[in-house]
Design an enzyme around this catalytic site. Sequence first.
Site, PDB file in Angstrom:
ATOM      1  CE1 TYR A 146      -3.223   2.986   0.629  1.00 13.88           C
ATOM      2  CE2 TYR A 146      -1.871   3.432   2.564  1.00 13.88           C
ATOM      3  CZ  TYR A 146      -2.851   3.821   1.661  1.00 13.88           C
ATOM      4  OH  TYR A 146      -3.442   5.050   1.803  1.00 13.88           O
ATOM      5  CB  CYS A 147       3.717   2.308   2.126  1.00 13.53           C
ATOM      6  SG  CYS A 147       2.987   2.078   3.760  1.00 13.53           S
TER       7      CYS A 147
END
Length: 383
Positions: A146-147
């Site tokens: 996600y990051c």
Amino acid sequence: MADPVKILVTGASGFLGGHLVDGALSQGHQVRALVRPGSDAVRLGSLPGVELVTGDLTDGDSLRRAAEGCGAVLHSAARVVDHGSRAQFEAANVTGTQRLLAAARSAGARRFVFVSSPSALMRVREGDRFGIDENTPYPRRWFNLYCETKAVAEQHVRAADGPEFTTCAVRPRGIWGPRDHAGFLPRMVDAMRAGRLPDLSGGKPVLVSLCHVDNAVDACLRAALAPAGQVGGKAYFVADREETDLWPFLARVGALFDCPPPAPRIPLLLGRGLAAAVETGWHLRHRSTAGGTDATPPLSRYMMALLTRSATYDTTAARRDFGYAAPRTQADGLRALREWVNEAGGVAAWTAGPAARARTAAPVGTAPAGPASDHTEQGNTQS
């Protein structure tokens, strides 16, 4: 762009996206709302001045239809969970954003605002950090997919800036407020109600910047209307005025709804080991779904980091470049949240989550929309 414009909002049936629609309407703009097939768009369809377009970030044709005639795009749709395959994250967060950029530019849009996240700068190993500003570089190794994919998408958006197509990103953290059924705050309150939320702080203050949804909306709309030369190609942290000691804040919110405070207190090392074990066990149980389930681990390394690392953000650049001043205070936001929860049927209805609410409300045979594309910066504490 001081005059009213037609604004395309993605993720419009989700938490932040729905509030972006409301904020744009309140300023006199027309809104085109992009919603996925099967999404609950009843509320959106009842709003005067909103045009619904069914589409998906994987469908370039639908994005071109959605962008046609729009002067600005507010892109809030994303995959906001902490599990899934690289292909899933890249399709939703990177390739989908690239398709939307191309569609918006081709349609003649003049402004593109990407809802990013401070997690785009989140490293695997780092301690408490205070007063983080936009000079902080992207990491070489991100905490999770996600990051990483939010960071890559943000860089594509910033690189797309040009003389006739102004692009920028806003990075709200820990968005909270009314109509959020799947974000970190209802999840924490649900765990407190059940007596299942230990105090993971380890006995130390965990100072964080959060962002009420009204403040996030204010920042997005200001960025969409600011002079191109001030915001083009830039990314901005946006947050509430207050720095928040996270665990006393959670206890305070729980007390509004008669929930016991987080307990017992667990040492940090033990909590991190517990998070790793729970996450690993969850992935083993859900391996056959290849990340396709809408469920999320009850505790993960990422969530543990967000709940135990201090992280505060400097919003000076947003104030300087487009006049952001966090109009909603935390105290006022909590009062409004309590009123909305009571009006919405109480704390149990608030914390039931989108899947449970959809099963109750949807006709037999209707598949509820999952959380991956219809909301952003709400699936975790960051987000």
